[in-house]
Design a protein around this motif. Structure first.
Motif, mmCIF file in Angstrom:
data_model
loop_
_atom_site.group_PDB
_atom_site.id
_atom_site.type_symbol
_atom_site.label_atom_id
_atom_site.label_comp_id
_atom_site.label_asym_id
_atom_site.label_seq_id
_atom_site.Cartn_x
_atom_site.Cartn_y
_atom_site.Cartn_z
ATOM 1 N N MET A 1 0.853 -1.203 0.000
ATOM 2 C CA MET A 1 0.000 0.000 0.000
ATOM 3 C C MET A 1 0.889 1.254 0.000
ATOM 4 O O MET A 1 1.898 1.291 0.698
ATOM 5 C CB MET A 1 -0.864 -0.035 1.259
ATOM 6 C CG MET A 1 -1.977 0.962 1.249
ATOM 7 S SD MET A 1 -3.343 0.360 2.279
ATOM 8 C CE MET A 1 -4.725 0.839 1.299
ATOM 9 N N THR A 2 0.519 2.245 -0.783
ATOM 10 C CA THR A 2 1.380 3.442 -0.885
ATOM 11 C C THR A 2 1.220 4.340 0.340
ATOM 12 O O THR A 2 0.106 4.629 0.764
ATOM 13 C CB THR A 2 0.985 4.302 -2.119
ATOM 14 O OG1 THR A 2 0.202 3.504 -2.987
ATOM 15 C CG2 THR A 2 2.189 4.861 -2.800
ATOM 16 N N ARG A 3 2.362 4.755 0.847
ATOM 17 C CA ARG A 3 2.348 5.691 1.963
ATOM 18 C C ARG A 3 2.094 7.091 1.458
ATOM 19 O O ARG A 3 2.772 7.558 0.554
ATOM 20 C CB ARG A 3 3.722 5.712 2.641
ATOM 21 C CG ARG A 3 3.847 4.645 3.655
ATOM 22 C CD ARG A 3 5.129 4.792 4.415
ATOM 23 N NE ARG A 3 5.360 3.499 5.029
ATOM 24 C CZ ARG A 3 6.118 3.289 6.068
ATOM 25 N NH1 ARG A 3 6.784 4.286 6.622
ATOM 26 N NH2 ARG A 3 6.256 2.082 6.567
ATOM 27 N N GLY A 4 1.131 7.748 2.063
ATOM 28 C CA GLY A 4 0.873 9.148 1.713
ATOM 29 C C GLY A 4 1.520 10.060 2.726
ATOM 30 O O GLY A 4 2.572 9.751 3.288
ATOM 31 N N GLU A 5 0.847 11.139 2.983
ATOM 32 C CA GLU A 5 1.313 12.192 3.875
ATOM 33 C C GLU A 5 1.518 11.673 5.312
ATOM 34 O O GLU A 5 0.750 10.823 5.774
ATOM 35 C CB GLU A 5 0.182 13.240 3.876
ATOM 36 C CG GLU A 5 0.426 14.524 4.578
ATOM 37 C CD GLU A 5 -0.906 15.273 4.791
ATOM 38 O OE1 GLU A 5 -0.925 16.186 5.611
ATOM 39 O OE2 GLU A 5 -1.921 14.888 4.146
ATOM 40 N N LYS A 6 2.563 12.204 5.964
ATOM 41 C CA LYS A 6 2.748 11.906 7.388
ATOM 42 C C LYS A 6 1.704 12.715 8.161
ATOM 43 O O LYS A 6 1.642 13.928 8.045
ATOM 44 C CB LYS A 6 4.153 12.332 7.821
ATOM 45 C CG LYS A 6 4.484 11.916 9.236
ATOM 46 C CD LYS A 6 5.630 12.698 9.820
ATOM 47 C CE LYS A 6 6.973 12.115 9.460
ATOM 48 N NZ LYS A 6 8.054 12.740 10.309
ATOM 49 N N LEU A 7 0.854 12.020 8.927
ATOM 50 C CA LEU A 7 -0.259 12.704 9.600
ATOM 51 C C LEU A 7 0.080 13.072 11.027
ATOM 52 O O LEU A 7 -0.442 14.045 11.574
ATOM 53 C CB LEU A 7 -1.489 11.791 9.618
ATOM 54 C CG LEU A 7 -2.044 11.396 8.248
ATOM 55 C CD1 LEU A 7 -3.142 10.370 8.413
ATOM 56 C CD2 LEU A 7 -2.567 12.624 7.518
ATOM 57 N N TYR A 8 0.959 12.249 11.637
ATOM 58 C CA TYR A 8 1.192 12.425 13.072
ATOM 59 C C TYR A 8 2.492 11.735 13.432
ATOM 60 O O TYR A 8 2.768 10.639 12.941
ATOM 61 C CB TYR A 8 0.008 11.788 13.817
ATOM 62 C CG TYR A 8 0.243 11.545 15.276
ATOM 63 C CD1 TYR A 8 0.044 12.565 16.209
ATOM 64 C CD2 TYR A 8 0.671 10.291 15.740
ATOM 65 C CE1 TYR A 8 0.269 12.337 17.557
ATOM 66 C CE2 TYR A 8 0.893 10.057 17.082
ATOM 67 C CZ TYR A 8 0.688 11.087 17.991
ATOM 68 O OH TYR A 8 0.912 10.863 19.313
ATOM 69 N N GLU A 9 3.310 12.374 14.223
ATOM 70 C CA GLU A 9 4.495 11.685 14.749
ATOM 71 C C GLU A 9 4.479 11.789 16.260
ATOM 72 O O GLU A 9 4.517 12.882 16.822
ATOM 73 C CB GLU A 9 5.789 12.281 14.175
ATOM 74 C CG GLU A 9 7.002 11.604 14.792
ATOM 75 C CD GLU A 9 8.237 11.584 13.907
ATOM 76 O OE1 GLU A 9 8.244 12.258 12.859
ATOM 77 O OE2 GLU A 9 9.192 10.890 14.305
ATOM 78 N N GLY A 10 4.402 10.634 16.923
ATOM 79 C CA GLY A 10 4.398 10.607 18.383
ATOM 80 C C GLY A 10 5.749 10.181 18.907
ATOM 81 O O GLY A 10 6.741 10.179 18.163
ATOM 82 N N LYS A 11 5.785 9.806 20.184
ATOM 83 C CA LYS A 11 7.058 9.441 20.808
ATOM 84 C C LYS A 11 7.563 8.088 20.329
ATOM 85 O O LYS A 11 8.758 7.847 20.283
ATOM 86 C CB LYS A 11 6.906 9.471 22.338
ATOM 87 C CG LYS A 11 6.772 10.921 22.856
ATOM 88 C CD LYS A 11 6.520 11.008 24.352
ATOM 89 C CE LYS A 11 5.070 10.746 24.656
ATOM 90 N NZ LYS A 11 4.600 11.320 25.931
ATOM 91 N N ALA A 12 6.646 7.208 19.945
ATOM 92 C CA ALA A 12 7.063 5.852 19.575
ATOM 93 C C ALA A 12 6.575 5.401 18.202
ATOM 94 O O ALA A 12 6.947 4.327 17.744
ATOM 95 C CB ALA A 12 6.575 4.862 20.642
#
Ligand code: TMP
Ligand code: ASP
Length: 235
Positions: A1-12
């Motif tokens: 599956m193609t990765r789109g936009e980064k929506l969220y980056e958390g601590k882990a």
């Protein structure tokens, strides 16, 4: 599956969009934090290990009739998940006293609870340090309806009974763990987030050895080996 936009980056973890609006990709990172991000570090291979451990446990739960956001493997460190609207509540389920419960009620770590499990609710708010909430606080905040709280709590209790037995057969005591739930596009409550040694306490049933993130939080060493051992036992 193609990765789109980064929506969220958390601590882990990092969450990416895909070409399907109801499917996201959740990629597990090697970075680790504790105490509201005050302690930072890297656990080698943690992304791969937590992806594999969470995959195994979400699959086990689905086999036992628990609805989760897990859809399938995407890569060594990532899984495909349903998009959920998450409740701003963390559910902590406890069988044995440890961590903040031991501090709060004075039971030494390792004390079995009289009528397990205890389910606690925490407000997912980093600025406030994710405080423990009582029922009146939950009603006041309106972060989850009473009906949804009851459904998610029942799911948490079921998850505990499935996981506790599964780990017991593999020589591990499931001391406590944290869960996060949300609603999918059809309004169905599903388990989200992850289930891994980052979010659970696992103790060897024979020796009591800690096989989870407490090794990182408390500088006990052997963190990677502990995560590897959990994966080995459940594979
Ligand atoms: P506690 O004893 O520190 O309240 O932790 C209870 C459980 O919840 C333990 O298994 C670790 C997990 N946990 C998280 O996954 N994230 C957190 O931010 C905290 C504080 C605990
Ligand atoms: N993950 C949390 C943090 O970074 C806490 C923890 O797991 O201890 O603060």
């Amino acid at each position: 599956m193609t990765r789109g936009e980064k929506l969220y980056e958390g601590k882990a973890k990092v969450v990416y969009a895909t070409d399907d609006p109801d499917v996201y990709i959740q990629d597990f990172k090697d970075s680790a934090t504790a105490f509201d991000g005050k302690k930072k570090g890297t656990i080698q291979e943690k992304g791969r290990l937590n992806n594999a451990i969470s995959t195994r446990l979400f699959s086990l739960l689905e086999e036992n009739g628990v609805q989760t956001h897990f859809l399938g493997k995407d890569s060594e460190t990532a899984m495909r998940i349903n998009r959920l609207d998450m409740f701003q509540v963390e559910f902590v389920v406890r069988n044995v006293a440890a961590g903040s419960l031991s501090k709060r009620i004075g039971y030494p770590e390792g004390t079995p609870l009289k009528n397990p499990p205890i389910v606690e609710y925490y407000y997912k708010d980093d600025a406030l340090g994710d405080p423990l909430l009582c029922m009146a606080h939950l009603d006041e905040l309106g972060v989850i309806s009473r009906e949804d709280l009851e459904k998610a709590t029942a799911a948490a209790v079921k998850i505990n009974s499935v996981l506790k037995g599964f780990f017991a057969e593999r020589g591990l005591t499931l001391v406590d763990f944290k869960l996060e739930f949300g609603k999918d596009a059809d309004g169905v409550i599903r388990l989200g987030d992850e289930i891994s040694p980052d979010t659970c306490r696992f103790w060897d049933s024979e020796t009591g050895e800690k096989l989870d993130k407490d090794r990182f939080r408390r500088d006990l060493g052997g963190v990677e080996d502990a995560y590897e051992e959990v994966l080995r036992r459940i594979s």
